[in-house]
Design an enzyme around this catalytic site. Structure first.
Site, mmCIF file in Angstrom:
data_model
loop_
_atom_site.group_PDB
_atom_site.id
_atom_site.type_symbol
_atom_site.label_atom_id
_atom_site.label_comp_id
_atom_site.label_asym_id
_atom_site.label_seq_id
_atom_site.Cartn_x
_atom_site.Cartn_y
_atom_site.Cartn_z
ATOM 1 N N GLU A 88 0.820 -1.207 0.000
ATOM 2 C CA GLU A 88 0.000 0.000 0.000
ATOM 3 C C GLU A 88 0.853 1.255 0.000
ATOM 4 O O GLU A 88 1.906 1.296 0.626
ATOM 5 C CB GLU A 88 -0.843 0.049 1.279
ATOM 6 C CG GLU A 88 -1.894 -1.014 1.346
ATOM 7 C CD GLU A 88 -2.796 -0.817 2.563
ATOM 8 O OE1 GLU A 88 -3.526 -1.743 2.876
ATOM 9 O OE2 GLU A 88 -2.756 0.263 3.186
ATOM 10 N N CYS A 101 2.594 8.574 1.951
ATOM 11 C CA CYS A 101 2.858 7.651 3.056
ATOM 12 C C CYS A 101 3.343 6.352 2.441
ATOM 13 O O CYS A 101 2.572 5.646 1.788
ATOM 14 C CB CYS A 101 1.559 7.468 3.851
ATOM 15 S SG CYS A 101 1.739 6.342 5.227
ATOM 16 N N GLY A 155 5.069 -1.896 7.365
ATOM 17 C CA GLY A 155 6.435 -2.313 7.677
ATOM 18 C C GLY A 155 7.135 -1.494 8.730
ATOM 19 O O GLY A 155 6.680 -0.422 9.120
ATOM 20 N N GLU A 156 8.251 -2.026 9.186
ATOM 21 C CA GLU A 156 9.070 -1.368 10.201
ATOM 22 C C GLU A 156 10.371 -0.908 9.516
ATOM 23 O O GLU A 156 11.246 -1.732 9.217
ATOM 24 C CB GLU A 156 9.347 -2.350 11.348
ATOM 25 C CG GLU A 156 10.374 -1.895 12.349
ATOM 26 C CD GLU A 156 10.197 -0.443 12.796
ATOM 27 O OE1 GLU A 156 9.100 -0.050 13.211
ATOM 28 O OE2 GLU A 156 11.182 0.312 12.707
ATOM 29 N N SER A 185 9.258 6.684 10.565
ATOM 30 C CA SER A 185 8.551 6.325 11.796
ATOM 31 C C SER A 185 8.931 4.907 12.217
ATOM 32 O O SER A 185 8.890 3.977 11.415
ATOM 33 C CB SER A 185 7.040 6.406 11.538
ATOM 34 O OG SER A 185 6.314 5.937 12.647
ATOM 35 N N SER A 214 7.114 5.596 17.632
ATOM 36 C CA SER A 214 5.773 5.214 18.070
ATOM 37 C C SER A 214 5.842 4.767 19.525
ATOM 38 O O SER A 214 6.211 3.625 19.810
ATOM 39 C CB SER A 214 5.245 4.078 17.184
ATOM 40 O OG SER A 214 5.080 4.534 15.866
ATOM 41 N N LEU A 215 5.472 5.652 20.426
ATOM 42 C CA LEU A 215 5.602 5.364 21.863
ATOM 43 C C LEU A 215 4.323 4.693 22.395
ATOM 44 O O LEU A 215 4.366 3.640 23.004
ATOM 45 C CB LEU A 215 5.891 6.677 22.595
ATOM 46 C CG LEU A 215 6.460 6.574 23.992
ATOM 47 C CD1 LEU A 215 7.745 5.779 24.025
ATOM 48 C CD2 LEU A 215 6.682 7.972 24.570
ATOM 49 N N HIS A 216 3.195 5.360 22.203
ATOM 50 C CA HIS A 216 1.853 4.792 22.444
ATOM 51 C C HIS A 216 1.478 4.508 23.893
ATOM 52 O O HIS A 216 0.324 4.149 24.167
ATOM 53 C CB HIS A 216 1.624 3.522 21.625
ATOM 54 C CG HIS A 216 1.782 3.703 20.137
ATOM 55 N ND1 HIS A 216 1.561 4.895 19.492
ATOM 56 C CD2 HIS A 216 2.156 2.823 19.160
ATOM 57 C CE1 HIS A 216 1.785 4.753 18.195
ATOM 58 N NE2 HIS A 216 2.152 3.507 17.975
ATOM 59 N N ASN A 290 -7.641 4.561 14.333
ATOM 60 C CA ASN A 290 -8.509 4.247 13.190
ATOM 61 C C ASN A 290 -8.945 2.800 13.342
ATOM 62 O O ASN A 290 -8.110 1.898 13.285
ATOM 63 C CB ASN A 290 -7.749 4.383 11.859
ATOM 64 C CG ASN A 290 -7.495 5.829 11.503
ATOM 65 O OD1 ASN A 290 -8.310 6.706 11.762
ATOM 66 N ND2 ASN A 290 -6.341 6.085 10.917
HETATM 67 N N1 SAH Z 1 6.345 0.482 11.918
HETATM 68 C C1 SAH Z 1 6.440 1.914 11.999
HETATM 69 C C2 SAH Z 1 5.771 2.650 10.835
HETATM 70 C C3 SAH Z 1 4.457 2.165 10.324
HETATM 71 S S1 SAH Z 1 2.979 2.557 11.228
HETATM 72 C C4 SAH Z 1 5.861 2.391 13.321
HETATM 73 O O1 SAH Z 1 5.259 1.598 14.027
HETATM 74 O O2 SAH Z 1 6.053 3.554 13.664
HETATM 75 C C5 SAH Z 1 2.850 4.307 11.260
HETATM 76 C C6 SAH Z 1 2.049 4.807 12.449
HETATM 77 O O3 SAH Z 1 0.654 4.423 12.325
HETATM 78 C C7 SAH Z 1 2.540 4.239 13.773
HETATM 79 O O4 SAH Z 1 2.626 5.252 14.741
HETATM 80 C C8 SAH Z 1 1.447 3.241 14.102
HETATM 81 O O5 SAH Z 1 1.399 2.958 15.463
HETATM 82 C C9 SAH Z 1 0.209 3.938 13.575
HETATM 83 N N2 SAH Z 1 -0.946 3.046 13.437
HETATM 84 C C10 SAH Z 1 -0.966 1.731 13.124
HETATM 85 N N3 SAH Z 1 -2.222 1.248 13.124
HETATM 86 C C11 SAH Z 1 -3.035 2.282 13.446
HETATM 87 C C12 SAH Z 1 -4.440 2.423 13.604
HETATM 88 N N4 SAH Z 1 -5.274 1.387 13.448
HETATM 89 N N5 SAH Z 1 -4.925 3.652 13.939
HETATM 90 C C13 SAH Z 1 -4.091 4.706 14.084
HETATM 91 N N6 SAH Z 1 -2.747 4.644 13.932
HETATM 92 C C14 SAH Z 1 -2.219 3.445 13.635
#
Ligand code: SAH
Length: 351
Positions: A88, A101, A155-156, A185, A214-216, A290
């Site tokens: 994607e 993106c 991907g990472e 990211s 991505s801390l979360h 999302n």
């Molecule tokens: N692997 C990397 C980059 C890809 S994801 C990473 O984790 O940072 C890019 C961002 O989208 C990340 O911050 C991820 O946590 C967020 N993300 C993934 N799924 C999501 C969702 N369902 N809703 C909102 N953000 C999401």
């Protein structure tokens, strides 16, 4: 695609062509989005016919399998690789910018619980031309020059970091982008950030792209619940690596924080996050979740998001809220591919 002028020269000479053909190839690949050598009409016909179409072509463009356009103008493309996988990429327009993106891998091994890509496992890392193609494909689909690139697709990136750095180099040199318009990211791969900074400095001369982490969650226990791989990487070690990254590159790091209703979006979480990041040269980007099919997480209300933002702001943390785009069209990363699948699996191509 992915080669610079002098590498293209080596290639055309190996093909028995004069060096100036490299300039023509460069222009047609990067400025004119040529999809095949055969389509580059300034090249001698006999040479072009070495790669009859349709057929494998040395430029390495990806085929478009599917395109969906959301009401807000966000365009999501599903592209096919030569080996029958799909990936994607998304074009996110606003009046003054077009952000692409991009994906760095097909699938992802990190398995974050809220992420649709994480449900698919890893197929493989993308190659240089497959990353650069995404930016060209969005440029063609939207008939507009991309201004920003974020490695926030599938991907990472830190598990494909040399290719990601080569792609940044290519986007800057061959497509004229600036590093400051690019964001990488990562959810964090143990002990990899300082080495990544050093390799970026070595490869690019300077590391001016933005690193987003991505801390979360504000603490290890909650972070492990959301991100299984965090078990191998204590939050304190991650932050220490971020500090080292800042020291090496001179760039501040931004932190992404997905807001999951009732789970990590309470006032106490915002207070703990502010405490954790106190004195850190950083910026926090809040991402309202999302929804994806497989999980029971909830998107927080606008009021909750605003309260979280204000708690951080009141504690002098630089903070912004990411607007959700393309929500009517499988906005969450990995959803479109999940719905449509790989051409190799399906045994057919979707147009
Ligand atoms: N692997 C990397 C980059 C890809 S994801 C990473 O984790 O940072 C890019 C961002 O989208 C990340 O911050 C991820 O946590 C967020 N993300 C993934 N799924 C999501 C969702 N369902 N809703 C909102 N953000 C999401």
């Amino acid at each position: 695609m992915g080669l610079d002028q002098s590498q293209l020269e080596d290639w055309v000479q190996a093909e028995g062509q004069p060096a100036y053909r490299a300039r023509q190839l460069h222009e047609w690949i990067y400025a004119r989005s040529a999809r095949s050598v055969e389509a580059i009409t300034v090249l001698p016909k006999a040479w072009r016919q070495r790669w009859p179409q349709p057929g494998p072509d040395p430029i390495g463009r990806l085929a478009e399998l599917h395109r969906s356009t959301a009401r807000d103008g966000t365009v999501k493309l599903l592209l096919a690789t030569d080996d029958g996988l799909s990936l994607e990429t998304v074009g996110i327009p606003s009046p003054d910018r077009l952000t692409v993106c991009v994906s760095s891998q097909v699938g992802c091994p990190m398995a974050c619980r809220f992420c649709a890509t994480g449900k698919q496992g890893l197929q493989r890392s993308l190659q240089l031309h497959e990353i650069v193609d995404q930016v060209l494909s969005v440029r063609e689909a939207m008939e507009r020059r991309p201004t920003h690139v974020v490695f926030m697709g599938m991907g990472e990136p830190l598990l494909n970091s040399d290719t990601v750095l080569a792609a940044i180099d290519c986007l800057c040199r061959e497509l004229g982008m600036a590093q400051r318009q690019i964001t990488v990211s990562t959810v964090g791969v143990a002990s990899s950030l300082p080495g990544f900074a050093e390799r970026a400095l070595h490869r690019l001369g300077r590391a001016q792209f933005t690193l987003a982490v991505s801390l979360h969650a504000p603490d290890q226990a909650l972070r492990e619940q959301l991100i299984p791989t965090a078990r191998a990487y204590p939050i304190e070690a991650l932050l220490q690596d971020c500090r080292e990254y800042v020291a090496l590159t001179g760039r501040r790091v931004s932190f992404e924080y997905i807001l999951l209703g009732g789970l990590n979006d309470q006032r106490r979480h915002a207070e703990a996050l502010a405490q954790l990041l106190r004195g850190f040269q950083s910026h926090v980007n809040l991402i309202p979740y999302n929804p994806i099919d497989e999980e029971e997480f909830h998107r927080p209300t606008t009021k909750q998001v605003e309260a979280f933002r204000r708690t951080l702001q009141d504690r002098q943390i630089a903070v912004s809220v990411r607007a959700s785009r393309g929500l009517d069209q499988d906005a969450a990363c990995g959803q479109l591919r999940r719905r449509i699948g790989d051409p190799a699996q399906a045994g057919r191509i979707y147009f």
